[in-house]
Design a protein around this motif. Structure first.
Motif, PDB file in Angstrom:
ATOM      1  N   LYS A  52       0.911  -1.236  -0.049  1.00 25.62           N
ATOM      2  CA  LYS A  52      -0.041   0.138  -0.157  1.00 25.62           C
ATOM      3  C   LYS A  52       0.828   1.446   0.015  1.00 25.62           C
ATOM      4  O   LYS A  52       0.728   2.201  -0.782  1.00 25.62           O
ATOM      5  CB  LYS A  52      -0.949   0.086   1.150  1.00 25.62           C
ATOM      6  N   GLU A  53       1.748   1.228   1.099  1.00 22.52           N
ATOM      7  CA  GLU A  53       2.856   2.378   0.767  1.00 22.52           C
ATOM      8  C   GLU A  53       3.463   2.681  -0.381  1.00 22.52           C
ATOM      9  O   GLU A  53       3.662   3.709  -0.934  1.00 22.52           O
ATOM     10  CB  GLU A  53       3.837   2.240   1.957  1.00 22.52           C
ATOM     11  N   ILE A  54       4.188   1.661  -1.112  1.00 18.93           N
ATOM     12  CA  ILE A  54       4.804   1.619  -2.261  1.00 18.93           C
ATOM     13  C   ILE A  54       4.094   2.205  -3.284  1.00 18.93           C
ATOM     14  O   ILE A  54       4.300   3.188  -4.182  1.00 18.93           O
ATOM     15  CB  ILE A  54       5.464   0.296  -2.614  1.00 18.93           C
ATOM     16  N   MET A  55       2.577   1.642  -3.469  1.00 20.50           N
ATOM     17  CA  MET A  55       2.043   1.967  -4.677  1.00 20.50           C
ATOM     18  C   MET A  55       1.386   3.423  -4.557  1.00 20.50           C
ATOM     19  O   MET A  55       0.809   3.935  -5.420  1.00 20.50           O
ATOM     20  CB  MET A  55       0.793   0.925  -4.869  1.00 20.50           C
ATOM     21  N   SER A  56       1.380   4.105  -3.313  1.00 18.54           N
ATOM     22  CA  SER A  56       0.821   5.536  -2.931  1.00 18.54           C
ATOM     23  C   SER A  56       1.958   6.345  -3.239  1.00 18.54           C
ATOM     24  O   SER A  56       1.679   7.618  -3.227  1.00 18.54           O
ATOM     25  CB  SER A  56       0.396   5.515  -1.732  1.00 18.54           C
ATOM     26  N   ARG A  57       3.252   5.946  -3.589  1.00 20.63           N
ATOM     27  CA  ARG A  57       4.203   7.092  -3.682  1.00 20.63           C
ATOM     28  C   ARG A  57       3.922   7.659  -5.108  1.00 20.63           C
ATOM     29  O   ARG A  57       3.434   7.087  -6.055  1.00 20.63           O
ATOM     30  CB  ARG A  57       5.657   6.271  -3.947  1.00 20.63           C
TER      31      ARG A  57
ATOM     32  N   THR B 109       7.982   0.657 -20.314  1.00 16.45           N
ATOM     33  CA  THR B 109       7.351   1.611 -19.283  1.00 16.45           C
ATOM     34  C   THR B 109       6.875   0.992 -18.041  1.00 16.45           C
ATOM     35  O   THR B 109       7.037   1.857 -16.879  1.00 16.45           O
ATOM     36  CB  THR B 109       5.868   2.200 -19.649  1.00 16.45           C
ATOM     37  N   ILE B 110       6.557  -0.028 -18.030  1.00 15.27           N
ATOM     38  CA  ILE B 110       6.096  -0.688 -16.657  1.00 15.27           C
ATOM     39  C   ILE B 110       7.333  -0.761 -15.643  1.00 15.27           C
ATOM     40  O   ILE B 110       7.351  -0.768 -14.470  1.00 15.27           O
ATOM     41  CB  ILE B 110       5.362  -2.108 -16.757  1.00 15.27           C
ATOM     42  N   ALA B 111       8.526  -1.252 -16.274  1.00 15.07           N
ATOM     43  CA  ALA B 111       9.835  -1.487 -15.636  1.00 15.07           C
ATOM     44  C   ALA B 111      10.093  -0.171 -15.185  1.00 15.07           C
ATOM     45  O   ALA B 111      10.416  -0.173 -14.142  1.00 15.07           O
ATOM     46  CB  ALA B 111      10.648  -1.984 -16.544  1.00 15.07           C
ATOM     47  N   ALA B 112      10.262   0.741 -15.711  1.00 15.83           N
ATOM     48  CA  ALA B 112      10.681   2.143 -15.386  1.00 15.83           C
ATOM     49  C   ALA B 112       9.731   2.616 -14.236  1.00 15.83           C
ATOM     50  O   ALA B 112      10.476   3.128 -13.342  1.00 15.83           O
ATOM     51  CB  ALA B 112      10.689   3.088 -16.583  1.00 15.83           C
ATOM     52  N   ARG B 113       8.505   2.840 -14.469  1.00 22.47           N
ATOM     53  CA  ARG B 113       7.582   3.163 -13.496  1.00 22.47           C
ATOM     54  C   ARG B 113       7.791   2.541 -11.967  1.00 22.47           C
ATOM     55  O   ARG B 113       7.968   3.217 -11.045  1.00 22.47           O
ATOM     56  CB  ARG B 113       6.321   3.044 -13.792  1.00 22.47           C
ATOM     57  N   ASN B 114       8.126   1.236 -12.063  1.00 25.36           N
ATOM     58  CA  ASN B 114       8.031   0.405 -10.724  1.00 25.36           C
ATOM     59  C   ASN B 114       9.414   0.502 -10.259  1.00 25.36           C
ATOM     60  O   ASN B 114       9.478   0.431  -8.921  1.00 25.36           O
ATOM     61  CB  ASN B 114       7.529  -0.993 -11.097  1.00 25.36           C
ATOM     62  N   VAL B 115      10.674   0.699 -10.936  1.00 24.47           N
ATOM     63  CA  VAL B 115      11.845   0.928 -10.534  1.00 24.47           C
ATOM     64  C   VAL B 115      11.989   2.270  -9.850  1.00 24.47           C
ATOM     65  O   VAL B 115      12.589   2.263  -8.774  1.00 24.47           O
ATOM     66  CB  VAL B 115      12.938   0.677 -11.487  1.00 24.47           C
ATOM     67  N   MET B 116      11.424   3.285 -10.453  1.00 21.66           N
ATOM     68  CA  MET B 116      11.405   4.527 -10.132  1.00 21.66           C
ATOM     69  C   MET B 116      10.772   4.639  -8.693  1.00 21.66           C
ATOM     70  O   MET B 116      11.038   5.552  -7.823  1.00 21.66           O
ATOM     71  CB  MET B 116      10.930   5.518 -10.908  1.00 21.66           C
TER      72      MET B 116
ATOM     73  N   LYS C  74      12.543   6.133  -2.231  1.00 18.99           N
ATOM     74  CA  LYS C  74      11.893   6.732  -1.337  1.00 18.99           C
ATOM     75  C   LYS C  74      11.549   8.247  -1.640  1.00 18.99           C
ATOM     76  O   LYS C  74      12.101   8.989  -2.363  1.00 18.99           O
ATOM     77  CB  LYS C  74      12.792   6.969  -0.008  1.00 18.99           C
ATOM     78  N   PRO C  75      10.410   8.657  -1.308  1.00 22.37           N
ATOM     79  CA  PRO C  75       9.800   9.963  -1.762  1.00 22.37           C
ATOM     80  C   PRO C  75      10.447  11.120  -1.606  1.00 22.37           C
ATOM     81  O   PRO C  75      10.455  12.118  -2.549  1.00 22.37           O
ATOM     82  CB  PRO C  75       8.471  10.087  -1.034  1.00 22.37           C
ATOM     83  N   ASP C  76      11.303  11.333  -0.356  1.00 20.22           N
ATOM     84  CA  ASP C  76      12.081  12.416  -0.573  1.00 20.22           C
ATOM     85  C   ASP C  76      13.735  12.337  -1.172  1.00 20.22           C
ATOM     86  O   ASP C  76      14.314  13.222  -1.001  1.00 20.22           O
ATOM     87  CB  ASP C  76      12.299  12.518   1.042  1.00 20.22           C
ATOM     88  N   ASP C  77      13.673  11.118  -1.695  1.00 22.73           N
ATOM     89  CA  ASP C  77      15.257  10.880  -2.285  1.00 22.73           C
ATOM     90  C   ASP C  77      15.277  11.492  -3.736  1.00 22.73           C
ATOM     91  O   ASP C  77      14.373  11.319  -4.289  1.00 22.73           O
ATOM     92  CB  ASP C  77      15.743   9.370  -2.378  1.00 22.73           C
ATOM     93  N   LYS C  78      16.137  12.148  -4.219  1.00 18.65           N
ATOM     94  CA  LYS C  78      16.611  12.520  -5.325  1.00 18.65           C
ATOM     95  C   LYS C  78      17.517  11.713  -6.110  1.00 18.65           C
ATOM     96  O   LYS C  78      18.088  11.036  -5.710  1.00 18.65           O
ATOM     97  CB  LYS C  78      17.207  13.920  -5.206  1.00 18.65           C
TER      98      LYS C  78
ATOM     99  N   LYS D 297       6.003  -7.341  -6.230  1.00 21.36           N
ATOM    100  CA  LYS D 297       6.516  -7.538  -5.090  1.00 21.36           C
ATOM    101  C   LYS D 297       8.200  -7.740  -5.577  1.00 21.36           C
ATOM    102  O   LYS D 297       9.155  -7.459  -4.994  1.00 21.36           O
ATOM    103  CB  LYS D 297       6.098  -8.708  -4.309  1.00 21.36           C
ATOM    104  N   ASP D 298       8.398  -8.789  -6.359  1.00 17.86           N
ATOM    105  CA  ASP D 298       9.786  -9.203  -6.631  1.00 17.86           C
ATOM    106  C   ASP D 298      10.586  -8.050  -7.265  1.00 17.86           C
ATOM    107  O   ASP D 298      11.688  -7.613  -7.125  1.00 17.86           O
ATOM    108  CB  ASP D 298       9.669 -10.468  -7.503  1.00 17.86           C
ATOM    109  N   LEU D 299       9.939  -7.242  -8.382  1.00 22.56           N
ATOM    110  CA  LEU D 299      10.196  -6.150  -8.761  1.00 22.56           C
ATOM    111  C   LEU D 299      10.676  -5.219  -7.876  1.00 22.56           C
ATOM    112  O   LEU D 299      11.875  -4.393  -8.018  1.00 22.56           O
ATOM    113  CB  LEU D 299       9.544  -5.808 -10.098  1.00 22.56           C
ATOM    114  N   HIS D 300       9.845  -4.741  -6.955  1.00 20.47           N
ATOM    115  CA  HIS D 300       9.789  -3.593  -6.148  1.00 20.47           C
ATOM    116  C   HIS D 300      10.973  -4.031  -5.115  1.00 20.47           C
ATOM    117  O   HIS D 300      11.600  -3.026  -4.755  1.00 20.47           O
ATOM    118  CB  HIS D 300       8.496  -3.480  -5.229  1.00 20.47           C
TER     119      HIS D 300
END
Length: 312
Positions: A6-11, A28-35, A39-43, A198-201
């Protein structure tokens, strides 16, 4: 960190909508989920080799990326992102930069397995604190579905057309994940889209937050090149994993670990028959080709289990 779906998908999205990637594109799916593993505050600084992901997410002066972005040439994404990481260290030491950054490069299999392999190998060997992500769609899809060294054996492409002269691509695919693991890097992971990602994240997070060089190989099906219905992308990935064509594993500081073992290993034809690029294999008289493909998959699977210390 424990996996919190839930926390990861809400980022917030770091690769936004409005790009021109194909509907159902695995890259696109790969890039979105890797990014999303950031963590939300990390650059981050993102580098993208020329390919589907680059030409479709950036049209100067506009980009779909929320983080700092660099377009690299086809052949040198590894060198570009390692150079940025090296420059950052110098500027940080001189006090000219206060913030911390993560450095992530993306490339398709053409720009990773083939054209960009030299710069990738150098970056991995030097041990830069970076992540290189390959979105492996099994051919040079952006320029017309030409074969790459990631293209599976017998696949029909525009440069290996199945017909009376050849039976598709005549070479077996390169095992790049294992090759990079032999560079003795901090983290290597192989994954794709299964279940709730889950495995990708988890592997993306490990790659990003492990100190040193990291490599992530993500199978990213291409409906146009593989010739399957776009809505079936998760089915393609599941079959690739369950047949052990694309096993899920990671290598952490030289230690091999299998992250998923099918309860029942499915025959490779279950994966092949769903794709138009392999339809010629199912013509009468070509049974031997499927048998050969199965032997190749079995051999690689057995080698992987041995490396991971897992019984057959």
């Amino acid at each position: 960190m424990a996996y919190n779906f839930k926390e990861i998908m809400s980022r917030p999205e770091r690769l936004t909508g409005g790009h021109r990637m194909c509907a159902g594109c695995g890259g696109t799916i790969a890039a979105r989920n890797v990014m999303r593993a950031l963590k939300p505050d990390d650059k981050a600084v993102v580098c993208c080799a020329t390919g589907c992901l680059q030409v479709s997410t950036v049209t100067y002066p506009y980009a779909a990326w929320e983080d700092s972005y660099i377009h690299s040439a086809f052949e040198n994404a590894g060198a570009t992102i390692s150079g940025v990481e090296g420059a950052f260290k110098v500027l940080k030491k001189k006090g000219k930069i206060k913030d911390d950054y993560k450095f992530i490069a993306f490339g398709g299999d053409g720009g990773t397995y083939d054209i960009g392999f030299q710069s990738l190998s150098g970056a991995m060997e030097r041990g830069h604190d970076m992540v290189y992500v390959c979105y492996d769609n099994g051919a040079y899809m952006n320029t017309g579905i030409q074969r790459s060294s990631a293209t599976p054996h017998f696949a029909d492409t525009t440069t290996t057309p199945a017909g009376t002269e050849i039976e598709g691509k005549i070479q077996i695919s390169k095992d790049l994940t294992s090759i990079i693991a032999d560079h003795n890097v901090a983290y290597v992971g192989q994954t794709t889209f299964i279940g709730n990602m889950k495995d990708l994240h988890e592997k993306a997070e490990k790659a990003i937050y492990t100190k040193g060089a990291a490599f992530l190989n993500v199978m990213a099906p291409c409906p146009r090149g593989w010739r399957y219905d776009s809505k079936d992308i998760m089915k393609m990935c599941k079959l690739a994993v369950e047949t052990c064509y694309w096993p899920l594993f990671e290598v952490i500081n030289g230690e091999w670990k299998l992250t998923y073992k099918p309860k029942v290993k499915l025959p490779i034809e279950n994966f092949l028959k769903e794709q138009g690029r392999f339809k010629h294999l199912f013509k009468k008289g070509n049974e031997k080709l499927i048998e050969q493909f199965q032997k190749e998959v079995d051999l690689r699977w057995e080698r992987l289990l041995k490396k991971c210390g897992v019984p057959l």
